[in-house]
Design an enzyme around this catalytic site. Structure first.
Site, PDB file in Angstrom:
ATOM      1  N   MET A  90      -2.313  -5.761   2.592  1.00 43.94           N
ATOM      2  CA  MET A  90      -1.623  -4.602   3.136  1.00 43.94           C
ATOM      3  C   MET A  90      -1.379  -4.726   4.639  1.00 43.94           C
ATOM      4  O   MET A  90      -1.765  -3.866   5.428  1.00 43.94           O
ATOM      5  CB  MET A  90      -2.405  -3.329   2.797  1.00 43.94           C
ATOM      6  CG  MET A  90      -2.372  -3.041   1.300  1.00 43.94           C
ATOM      7  SD  MET A  90      -0.661  -2.987   0.683  1.00 43.94           S
ATOM      8  CE  MET A  90      -0.902  -2.742  -1.047  1.00 43.94           C
ATOM      9  N   HIS A 109       5.585  -7.528  -5.287  1.00 42.82           N
ATOM     10  CA  HIS A 109       5.858  -6.141  -4.927  1.00 42.82           C
ATOM     11  C   HIS A 109       6.146  -5.363  -6.209  1.00 42.82           C
ATOM     12  O   HIS A 109       6.905  -5.839  -7.063  1.00 42.82           O
ATOM     13  CB  HIS A 109       7.056  -6.074  -3.974  1.00 42.82           C
ATOM     14  CG  HIS A 109       7.325  -4.686  -3.509  1.00 42.82           C
ATOM     15  ND1 HIS A 109       6.533  -4.059  -2.560  1.00 42.82           N
ATOM     16  CD2 HIS A 109       8.261  -3.778  -3.879  1.00 42.82           C
ATOM     17  CE1 HIS A 109       6.987  -2.829  -2.372  1.00 42.82           C
ATOM     18  NE2 HIS A 109       8.028  -2.636  -3.160  1.00 42.82           N
TER      19      HIS A 109
HETATM   20  C1  GAR Z   1      -0.124  -4.575  -6.698  1.00 40.07           C
HETATM   21  O1  GAR Z   1       0.494  -3.579  -7.478  1.00 40.07           O
HETATM   22  C2  GAR Z   1       0.884  -5.213  -5.761  1.00 40.07           C
HETATM   23  O2  GAR Z   1       2.142  -5.347  -6.328  1.00 40.07           O
HETATM   24  C3  GAR Z   1       0.887  -4.218  -4.633  1.00 40.07           C
HETATM   25  O3  GAR Z   1      -0.467  -3.889  -4.451  1.00 40.07           O
HETATM   26  C4  GAR Z   1      -1.127  -3.949  -5.715  1.00 40.07           C
HETATM   27  C5  GAR Z   1      -2.350  -4.818  -5.560  1.00 40.07           C
HETATM   28  O4  GAR Z   1      -3.103  -4.802  -6.740  1.00 40.07           O
HETATM   29  N1  GAR Z   1       1.453  -4.779  -3.433  1.00 40.07           N
HETATM   30  C6  GAR Z   1       2.245  -4.097  -2.619  1.00 40.07           C
HETATM   31  O5  GAR Z   1       2.532  -2.925  -2.779  1.00 40.07           O
HETATM   32  C7  GAR Z   1       2.767  -4.901  -1.445  1.00 40.07           C
HETATM   33  N2  GAR Z   1       3.857  -4.221  -0.811  1.00 40.07           N
HETATM   34  P1  GAR Z   1      -4.233  -5.870  -6.993  1.00 40.07           P
HETATM   35  O6  GAR Z   1      -5.149  -5.844  -5.760  1.00 40.07           O
HETATM   36  O7  GAR Z   1      -4.949  -5.404  -8.222  1.00 40.07           O
HETATM   37  O8  GAR Z   1      -3.574  -7.204  -7.173  1.00 40.07           O
END
Ligand code: GAR
Length: 205
Positions: A90, A109
């Site tokens: 993030m 994303h």
């Molecule tokens: C996921 O849904 C990913 O696509 C999103 O954060 C989540 C992480 O989940 N990423 C974003 O929004 C980036 N802009 P995870 O830690 O279980 O992989």
């Protein structure tokens, strides 16, 4: 054998799917060289430790942006990372960071880009009322959620959905899409022309 560096900030389910797909050979000729988080209590770090992978915590707090970026890049280079995979990381990478790994940083994303970039993409899509959403794996460039698209998967929005059920079904597709994209990028017969990622055209004799 290509070395992957994973950057994450939270749960780490995308990272776990990548690790699983390396172990089962769905992503051939790759290993995870290091998992880096800004947060010591990220679920993904606990998973990485359980899997016996190298982990590092490099917090944002209390460090200048440039110093933080230098520390991240130094750690990735020290672990001889070829490709960097952002998996729920993030923070927007600085242009200098991106330039250290040209076309070698991937991100996932949870929307069909260019729709709904930024935070809480699934909630944005649900609130907008789209009938189809999904996820995108793309190269990272200097703009937010913007680089050339490698893989997209669609997910229908059902009348019975709320933003949580939609996000959960998108996440299932993320776990498939990210590994497919990594496996493609690791093969040398793909190229990016303009914004288009695809199979190299056969050499003309
Ligand atoms: C996921 O849904 C990913 O696509 C999103 O954060 C989540 C992480 O989940 N990423 C974003 O929004 C980036 N802009 P995870 O830690 O279980 O992989």
């Amino acid at each position: 054998m290509k070395h992957l560096g994973i950057l994450l900030s939270g749960r780490g389910s995308n990272f776990e799917a990548i690790a699983h797909n390396i172990a089962t050979g769905r992503i051939p000729d790759a290993r995870i060289a290091v998992v880096i988080s800004n947060k010591p209590d990220a679920g993904g770090i606990a998973t990485a430790q359980r899997l016996g992978l190298n982990t590092l915590i490099i917090p944002f707090k209390g460090t200048e942006r440039a110093d933080h970026d230098r520390a991240m890049v130094a750690a990735l280079k020290q672990h001889q990372v070829d490709f960097v995979c952002l998996a729920g990381y993030m923070r927007l990478l600085s242009p200098w960071f991106v330039q250290q790994f040209p076309r070698r940083i991937l991100n996932i994303h949870p929307s069909l880009l260019p729709a709904f970039p930024g935070l809480e993409a699934q909630e944005q899509a649900f609130a907008y009322g789209v009938k189809v959403s999904g996820c995108t794996v793309h190269f990272v460039d200097e703009e937010l959620d913007h680089g050339a698209i490698i893989v997209q998967k669609t997910v229908p929005v059902l009348d019975s959905d709320d933003e949580h059920t939609l996000a959960a079904r998108i996440l299932e597709q993320e776990h498939v899409a990210y590994s497919e994209a990594i496996a493609m990028v690791l093969q040398s017969d793909y190229e990016v022309v303009g914004r288009r990622f695809g199979k190299k055209s056969p050499a003309v004799a």
